[in-house]
Enzyme design. Sequence first.
Site, PDB file in Angstrom:
ATOM      1  N   LYS A  80       0.856  -1.201   0.000  1.00 18.49           N
ATOM      2  CA  LYS A  80       0.000   0.000   0.000  1.00 18.49           C
ATOM      3  C   LYS A  80       0.886   1.243   0.000  1.00 18.49           C
ATOM      4  O   LYS A  80       1.889   1.289   0.737  1.00 18.49           O
ATOM      5  CB  LYS A  80      -0.892  -0.031   1.241  1.00 18.49           C
ATOM      6  CG  LYS A  80      -1.894   1.116   1.326  1.00 18.49           C
ATOM      7  CD  LYS A  80      -2.733   1.007   2.596  1.00 18.49           C
ATOM      8  CE  LYS A  80      -3.783   2.082   2.708  1.00 18.49           C
ATOM      9  NZ  LYS A  80      -4.574   1.984   3.957  1.00 18.49           N
TER      10      LYS A  80
ATOM     11  N   SER B 252      -9.597  -0.556   7.395  1.00 21.97           N
ATOM     12  CA  SER B 252      -9.072  -0.493   6.021  1.00 21.97           C
ATOM     13  C   SER B 252      -8.349  -1.717   5.506  1.00 21.97           C
ATOM     14  O   SER B 252      -7.959  -1.752   4.344  1.00 21.97           O
ATOM     15  CB  SER B 252      -8.143   0.702   5.884  1.00 21.97           C
ATOM     16  OG  SER B 252      -8.912   1.869   5.778  1.00 21.97           O
TER      17      SER B 252
ATOM     18  N   SER C 263      -9.567   1.776   3.171  1.00 23.38           N
ATOM     19  CA  SER C 263      -8.747   2.522   2.254  1.00 23.38           C
ATOM     20  C   SER C 263      -7.717   1.690   1.496  1.00 23.38           C
ATOM     21  O   SER C 263      -7.184   2.159   0.490  1.00 23.38           O
ATOM     22  CB  SER C 263      -8.012   3.615   3.035  1.00 23.38           C
ATOM     23  OG  SER C 263      -7.144   3.044   4.002  1.00 23.38           O
TER      24      SER C 263
HETATM   25  N1  GLN Z   1     -12.931   3.927   6.489  1.00 26.89           N
HETATM   26  C1  GLN Z   1     -12.311   4.450   7.665  1.00 26.89           C
HETATM   27  C2  GLN Z   1     -12.000   5.917   7.475  1.00 26.89           C
HETATM   28  O1  GLN Z   1     -12.380   6.430   6.498  1.00 26.89           O
HETATM   29  C3  GLN Z   1     -11.113   3.644   8.002  1.00 26.89           C
HETATM   30  C4  GLN Z   1      -9.908   4.034   7.259  1.00 26.89           C
HETATM   31  C5  GLN Z   1      -8.733   3.220   7.635  1.00 26.89           C
HETATM   32  O2  GLN Z   1      -8.836   2.203   8.321  1.00 26.89           O
HETATM   33  N2  GLN Z   1      -7.572   3.697   7.226  1.00 26.89           N
HETATM   34  O3  GLN Z   1     -11.377   6.539   8.285  1.00 26.89           O
END
Ligand code: GLN
Length: 482
Positions: free
Chosen positions: A79, A178, A154
């Site tokens: 990532k 994420s 994400s």
């Molecule tokens: N979807 C969550 C957010 O928007 C989690 C994001 C993540 O785990 N990096 O913050």
Amino acid sequence: MNIELLTIDSARTSVLEKETTATALVDAFYARIATEDGAIGAYLTLCKERAYRQAARIDALADKGDALPPLAGVPVAIKDVFTTKDVRTTAGSKILENFIAPYDATVVAKLEEAGAIILGKTNCDEFAMGSSNENSGFHPVRNPRDHSRVPGGSSGGSAAAVAAGTAVASLGSDTGGSIRQPAAFCGVVGLMPTYGRVSRYGLIAFASSLDHPGPFGKTVKDVAIMLQAIAGRDPLDSTTADVPVPNFCGHIGQPVDGMKIGVPLEYFEDGLDAEVRAAVEFGMQELVNAGAEVIPISLPHTAYAIPTYYVIATAEASSNLARFDGVRYGLRSGEAKTLSEMYRRTRDAGFGAEVKRRIMLGTYVLSAGYYDAYYLKAQRVRSLLARDFDQAFTTVDAIITPTTPTVAFKLGEKTDDPLAMYLADIYTVTADLAGIPAISIPCGKSKEGLPIGMQILGKHFDEASILRVAHVAEHALASRLV
Ligand code: GLN
């Protein structure tokens, strides 16, 4: 060789037994990326020179007949929130569009030490803020199982690369879901380790007290092998814990009879899609058939998890992202006449709408006069949420829930409504807030053929138990997933 079906073991064995070479595997994966990734968009940057250099090193070891490390010759994707020396690292943001990192994240260095070959950097929501990958500063990722749908976020690119067979395994980061949510949407396995199990050194910070690096793979065993390679105390990250790292693969294949598995009632209430519920219940039944005992439990503060998460995560983000000011990293606006105008213009041009929204929200909840009402209160509720889990784990060994309330949604479906997007994290943010490990495994498909994920949560530093439960479930459910 069908490279899209390769697991870590089969890839490594094929190099070990000289059916192929690491260099030939890298050729084959780049050829597949060239034909498949145009429609998916999982990769932002390929690092071919670095990949071929590492492949040559592994091939030289294999030629000499030396012992091969556990990930020898295995092509992986990273990532783009992890720094990679001399390779572009963007965090999915225009503000870092041309940023070349001067050092490797610890997890990146450890994977290469273990023999893995890094193919490239994967797309993600900007600074890991999002649940659909549509907040990438570059382009969205499409779900390999259905191109009209999101891969989740994400870490959408890392999940999609594994699902599309354009990497054998990958690394993501989980701040509020994420890793697990995109794993569920793409039909792969995703593991969030305990906070402190894996180093965050070189992970571009979103919310430091919530960020967890972790792996994606096609199988439970693959994520166990990845975890083994990246886990452990790191002198460069003082929040890593000095606790023993067990042999995770040794727990794979052990039976679950006699294990107590909690099912929290609060995770099966309104808003849970009927097909998701049915698939997760089927998965639980398989564990009962394998000898586990399923016990209803309560995690009474669950309803407060989303607001608590979005107060704490945005507060930490507003502080962490202050460093992107046009002076030290990446983009600098050339039009400004004063220093403060340069800061403003750089941040305005470099950050996308969601990142700006979160910086404003986070600055607000930390500001004098609101700190006690929002930030401090959220910290207190965070303790209550963690206590819910501590209490539950006095009677059960693991907890099972759905990973997400629905299957993957359509691109564009939630982009105009940030709150609807935030609710996609309802079952995942609790584990981040409590710092406990959790894994998502595929447990079925919807009528439309879309993957459904089941989440298994464990005690602090007890990844071994959730891997064990996940592996038994994976085998029992295999026939439903083809
Ligand atoms: N979807 C969550 C957010 O928007 C989690 C994001 C993540 O785990 N990096 O913050």
